[in-house]
Design an enzyme around this catalytic site. Structure first.
Site, PDB file in Angstrom:
ATOM      1  N   GLU A  78       0.852  -1.194   0.000  1.00  9.08           N
ATOM      2  CA  GLU A  78       0.000   0.000   0.000  1.00  9.08           C
ATOM      3  C   GLU A  78       0.883   1.238   0.000  1.00  9.08           C
ATOM      4  O   GLU A  78       1.901   1.269   0.698  1.00  9.08           O
ATOM      5  CB  GLU A  78      -0.872   0.039   1.257  1.00  9.08           C
ATOM      6  CG  GLU A  78      -2.063  -0.889   1.204  1.00  9.08           C
ATOM      7  CD  GLU A  78      -2.911  -0.769   2.475  1.00  9.08           C
ATOM      8  OE1 GLU A  78      -4.001  -1.331   2.479  1.00  9.08           O
ATOM      9  OE2 GLU A  78      -2.472  -0.121   3.442  1.00  9.08           O
ATOM     10  N   ASP A 222      -9.543   9.743 -22.326  1.00  7.52           N
ATOM     11  CA  ASP A 222      -9.595   8.313 -21.989  1.00  7.52           C
ATOM     12  C   ASP A 222      -9.076   7.557 -23.212  1.00  7.52           C
ATOM     13  O   ASP A 222      -9.839   7.183 -24.102  1.00  7.52           O
ATOM     14  CB  ASP A 222     -11.018   7.894 -21.632  1.00  7.52           C
ATOM     15  CG  ASP A 222     -11.084   6.449 -21.169  1.00  7.52           C
ATOM     16  OD1 ASP A 222     -10.026   5.776 -21.166  1.00  7.52           O
ATOM     17  OD2 ASP A 222     -12.189   5.983 -20.811  1.00  7.52           O
TER      18      ASP A 222
HETATM   19  C1  LIG Z   1     -11.410  -0.473 -22.336  1.00  7.28           C
HETATM   20  C2  LIG Z   1     -11.841   0.882 -21.942  1.00  7.28           C
HETATM   21  C3  LIG Z   1     -11.981   1.243 -20.594  1.00  7.28           C
HETATM   22  C4  LIG Z   1     -11.957   0.266 -19.437  1.00  7.28           C
HETATM   23  O1  LIG Z   1     -10.956  -0.610 -19.293  1.00  7.28           O
HETATM   24  P1  LIG Z   1     -11.148  -1.852 -18.280  1.00  7.28           P
HETATM   25  O2  LIG Z   1      -9.746  -2.291 -18.058  1.00  7.28           O
HETATM   26  O3  LIG Z   1     -12.009  -2.841 -18.975  1.00  7.28           O
HETATM   27  O4  LIG Z   1     -11.798  -1.346 -17.048  1.00  7.28           O
HETATM   28  C5  LIG Z   1     -12.296   2.555 -20.285  1.00  7.28           C
HETATM   29  N1  LIG Z   1     -12.467   3.460 -21.249  1.00  7.28           N
HETATM   30  C6  LIG Z   1     -12.362   3.155 -22.559  1.00  7.28           C
HETATM   31  C7  LIG Z   1     -12.567   4.232 -23.573  1.00  7.28           C
HETATM   32  C8  LIG Z   1     -12.053   1.857 -22.952  1.00  7.28           C
HETATM   33  O5  LIG Z   1     -11.961   1.564 -24.244  1.00  7.28           O
END
Ligand SMILES: *Cc1c(COP(=O)(O)O)cnc(C)c1O
Length: 435
Positions: A78, A222
């Site tokens: 942690e 993202d």
């Molecule tokens: C794949 C993806 C995620 C989430 O990833 P995980 O590892 O499945 O939680 C978040 N945002 C976008 C745009 C993605 O393509």
């Protein structure tokens, strides 16, 4: 003792990938837990004997798998390097420092947090770093390719924040930046999110930055999907534009399953606190070591060539599918990802996924905003995994032929296509042949 379904494979088919640790690892697993060994080796076999076209998937290297299966899995850690809540962290501290250094260098970021357990955890922590519950956030709407964490009602994001969704142009399928700007001015969001699970084109991060600046919003990119292309210089880098960049490490980037956040130094402390202790507990040190191995691989000229081949393959596959009559969203792709409407061939997306799966082509359905067909759904394909296997444009043309044959195949015919798929992938075993 039951062995992995060799009966289902033709005699000359590859025996499937070596599990982590190689054949010795397989023997160990078979002795220790035959029930689970059969499942794991069966899954390795499944991955090797089909065409893996799920856009979010890839084949990690044996070195990444080795780090994942290492005794770092035993360590509690942690906190952050040099400031842990547990003793004995000297070596895992070194592992995390290497991961952070490599991620920062690879993407030109001042700071990297490599602890998020997944892409979704990274987004949760990014929101926690910059927002308060009830804040307005402008992101791509889910029917257009937004992720669950971009405001789905079944997800924390939709429950705790006030999401407004932007879409794509109904004719071109492209993001309409003027429309995003108008929505931003009308709703005054605290944050603007760019990134998608299915948008096949490059994102204009400078345009999003300008919109965010105009309305005084944070910009969160993202980049879960394209970050691997960014590493290989085959897609624009969001790091210079976004306040926070969230990403996964397991898609085109080809590391272990996990997430990360990249940012400037000014956000480092907020991001680190948002990951631990706000949204997560102990870091998964085996995964962090594996992320570092993946970042190291992604920094090589071989990976740059790989990333460009991924895009070349996607373009070739999109063109070949279009020539067969499949309607390709936006008319093509800039990335590893293709979204398509199979309905011109007389099959809706859900039926298509089923027929393709029977024939050994594994892919997803996805929302298709401008589709007139079945419930606005299409199919989503990606070339990250097949490119790791060594396939090039020649095989993409073959995949398009098999795709259409599978869509047209009725009953028994599907098994004929499946045999052709096995023959093709037999030349490209993801982990080499088991001797
Ligand atoms: C794949 C993806 C995620 C989430 O990833 P995980 O590892 O499945 O939680 C978040 N945002 C976008 C745009 C993605 O393509």
């Amino acid at each position: 003792m039951p062995v992995v379904s060799p009966a289902s494979a033709p005699p000359d088919a590859p025996a499937g990938p070596r599990p982590p640790g190689g054949p010795a690892g397989a023997d160990l697993l078979l002795r220790a837990d035959p029930e689970m060994a059969e499942i794991i080796l069966g899954e390795a076999h499944r991955q090797a004997e089909g065409l893996q076209l799920i856009a979010a998937e890839n084949f990690t290297s044996p070195a990444v798998l080795a780090a994942l299966g290492s005794p770092l899995a035993n360590k509690y850690a942690e906190g952050y390097p040099g400031a842990r809540h547990h003793g004995g962290c000297e070596l895992v501290d070194a592992a995390e420092r290497v991961a952070v250094r490599r991620a920062s260098a690879l993407f030109g970021a001042e700071h990297a947090n490599v602890q998020p357990h997944s892409g979704s955890s990274a987004v949760l922590a990014a929101y926690a770093a910059l927002l308060r519950p009830g804040d307005t956030v402008l992101a791509m709407g889910l029917p257009y390719g937004g992720h669950l964490t971009h405001g789905a009602q079944v997800n924390f994001s939709g429950r705790w924040f006030d999401f407004v969704g932007y879409g794509v142009d109904p004719v071109s399928g492209l993001i309409d930046y003027d429309r995003v700007h108008a929505l931003a001015r009308a709703h005054r969001p605290k944050a603007l999110v760019c990134g998608s699970i299915s948008y096949p084109r490059h994102i204009d991060y400078a345009a999003f930055r300008a919109i965010a600046d105009d309305v005084g919003a944070y910009l969160i990119a993202d980049a879960a999907h394209p970050i691997g292309l960014v590493a290989g210089g085959a897609a624009p880098n969001p790091v210079p534009y976004a306040d926070l960049v969230c990403a996964t490490t397991h898609k085109v980037l080809r590391g272990p399953r996990g997430g990360m956040i990249l940012c400037a130094e000014q956000y480092a402390a907020r991001v680190d606190r948002a990951v631990f202790p706000f949204t997560q507990g102990g870091a998964q040190m085996h995964t962090i070591a594996a992320k570092a191995v993946g970042f190291g691989e992604a920094a090589t000229p071989a990976f740059t060539a790989y990333a460009h081949q991924v895009v070349a393959n996607a373009r070739a596959l999109a063109a070949a599918l279009a020539a067969e009559g499949v309607r390709i969203t936006t008319g093509g792709t800039d990335t590893h990802l293709i979204t398509a409407d199979p309905s011109p061939l007389g099959v809706d997306a859900r039926a298509a996924r089923g027929r393709l799966a029977t024939a050994g082509l594994v892919l997803d359905t996805c929302a298709l905003p401008e589709a007139t067909g079945a419930a606005g759904r299409g199919v989503r394909l990606g070339t990250a995994a097949v490119t790791t296997q060594g396939m090039t444009e020649t095989e993409m043309a073959r995949i398009a032929t098999l795709f259409v044959a599978a869509l047209r195949a009725d009953g028994e015919d599907a098994y004929g296509v499946r045999a052709e798929v096995r023959e093709l992938v037999g030349h490209f075993p993801p982990y080499g042949r088991v001797r």
